[in-house]
Design a protein around this motif. Sequence first.
Motif, PDB file in Angstrom:
ATOM      1  N   THR A   7       0.684   4.624  -7.463  1.00 16.82           N
ATOM      2  CA  THR A   7      -0.309   4.269  -6.450  1.00 16.82           C
ATOM      3  C   THR A   7      -1.494   5.231  -6.523  1.00 16.82           C
ATOM      4  OG1 THR A   7       1.436   3.367  -5.068  1.00 16.82           O
ATOM      5  CG2 THR A   7      -0.638   3.837  -3.980  1.00 16.82           C
ATOM      6  N   TYR A  24      -4.384  -4.435  -5.959  1.00 17.86           N
ATOM      7  CA  TYR A  24      -3.229  -3.636  -6.365  1.00 17.86           C
ATOM      8  C   TYR A  24      -1.968  -4.363  -5.906  1.00 17.86           C
ATOM      9  CZ  TYR A  24      -0.028   0.343  -6.764  1.00 17.86           C
ATOM     10  OH  TYR A  24       1.024   1.173  -7.086  1.00 17.86           O
ATOM     11  N   ASP A  28       1.803  -4.163  -5.636  1.00 17.23           N
ATOM     12  CA  ASP A  28       2.907  -3.212  -5.730  1.00 17.23           C
ATOM     13  C   ASP A  28       4.235  -3.956  -5.830  1.00 17.23           C
ATOM     14  OD1 ASP A  28       3.876  -0.690  -5.938  1.00 17.23           O
ATOM     15  OD2 ASP A  28       3.411  -0.066  -3.895  1.00 17.23           O
TER      16      ASP A  28
HETATM   17 MG   LIG Z   1       3.492   3.320  -4.935  1.00 18.56          MG
END
Ligand SMILES: [Mg+2]
Length: 287
Positions: free
Chosen positions: A62, A124, A126
């Motif tokens: 991240t 993003y 995840d």
């Molecule tokens: Mg992460």
Amino acid sequence: MPGEIHAYLDERKAIVHTEEDRRLVGNAAYEAPSEDILTDALLSLYLGKNVLLKGPTGSGKTKLAEHVSALYNLPMHSVNCSTDLDAEALLGFKTLIHDEQGRSQIIFVPGPITKAMTNGHLLYIDEINMAKPETLPLINGVLDHRRSITNPFTGEVLTAHANFRVVAAINEGYIGTVPLNEALKNRFVTIEVPYLQGDVLFQLLKSRSKLRDEKLLRTFVKLSADMLSLIEMGQLPDEAGSIRALLDACDLAAYIPPIRAITRAIADKLEDERERAAVLNIAETFV
Ligand SMILES: [Mg+2]
Ligand SMILES: Nc1ncnc2c1ncn2[C@@H]1O[C@H](COP(=O)(O)OP(=O)(O)OP(=O)(O)O)[C@@H](O)[C@H]1O
């Protein structure tokens, strides 16, 4: 790094965002174990490729995505496939609003995917390996070179802005991996994100934890290296090597005895008694 990228970085830097978008741009706080990790991530995104970050928990995936967001001055929208389960959480939803005259109106409130695609931001994704079968076609569409999806809530075909980019992460460690669907994997350039080690780890612990004692900081670096060897031998689970947990241990060790700090931040999180003992064994030889 190829010169073209430097020019592109400068070009991106000059972009002025709205206040809201500026808040979505990440911090450049990732420390790369080797320079090629960052170079290859930047290059792949520059070329418009999707990037898949593969690494165990707490390895900085991240942080790396945020770092890229900062360097490319790209606001970042995050979705987590293990919690943002349905199409509404990803795309947005319709809702009823009342205007000042009291008239009601149905509007579409965009979700992270819709926002990132429309505005040319960074998405993003995840834990992409946890995506549910029903959201996979949606995600495939986003990743496809056509970069377009049909929004089931509005019927609208949404084609992404040219600056739209995708970084995904998968919690795939040294052992016990959750396999990623082949069709998905195929759509990515993969970058391994290993746990930071050695001097770079020392610098990270020194600059980001509350611990100031350099000797003790070196001890934590050694502890991490030894735990990593055990992880590679399959004697400890991946998460034992988490840099997140190591930072917690260093913070605690600034105030309490290091063994207790290691017990709380690392050992006691492990399920197996033998694993806990293994970590404390290593710790006791150093501390
Ligand atoms: Mg992460
Ligand atoms: N290479 C690194 N550079 C900077 N910070 C790091 C690095 N590796 C780990 N960290 C620190 O460890 C913590 C965990 O990092 P991060 O959240 O990026 O891990 P992750 O790989 O995304 O983990 P997860 O799979 O659990 O989401 C962060 O607080 C970050 O500060």
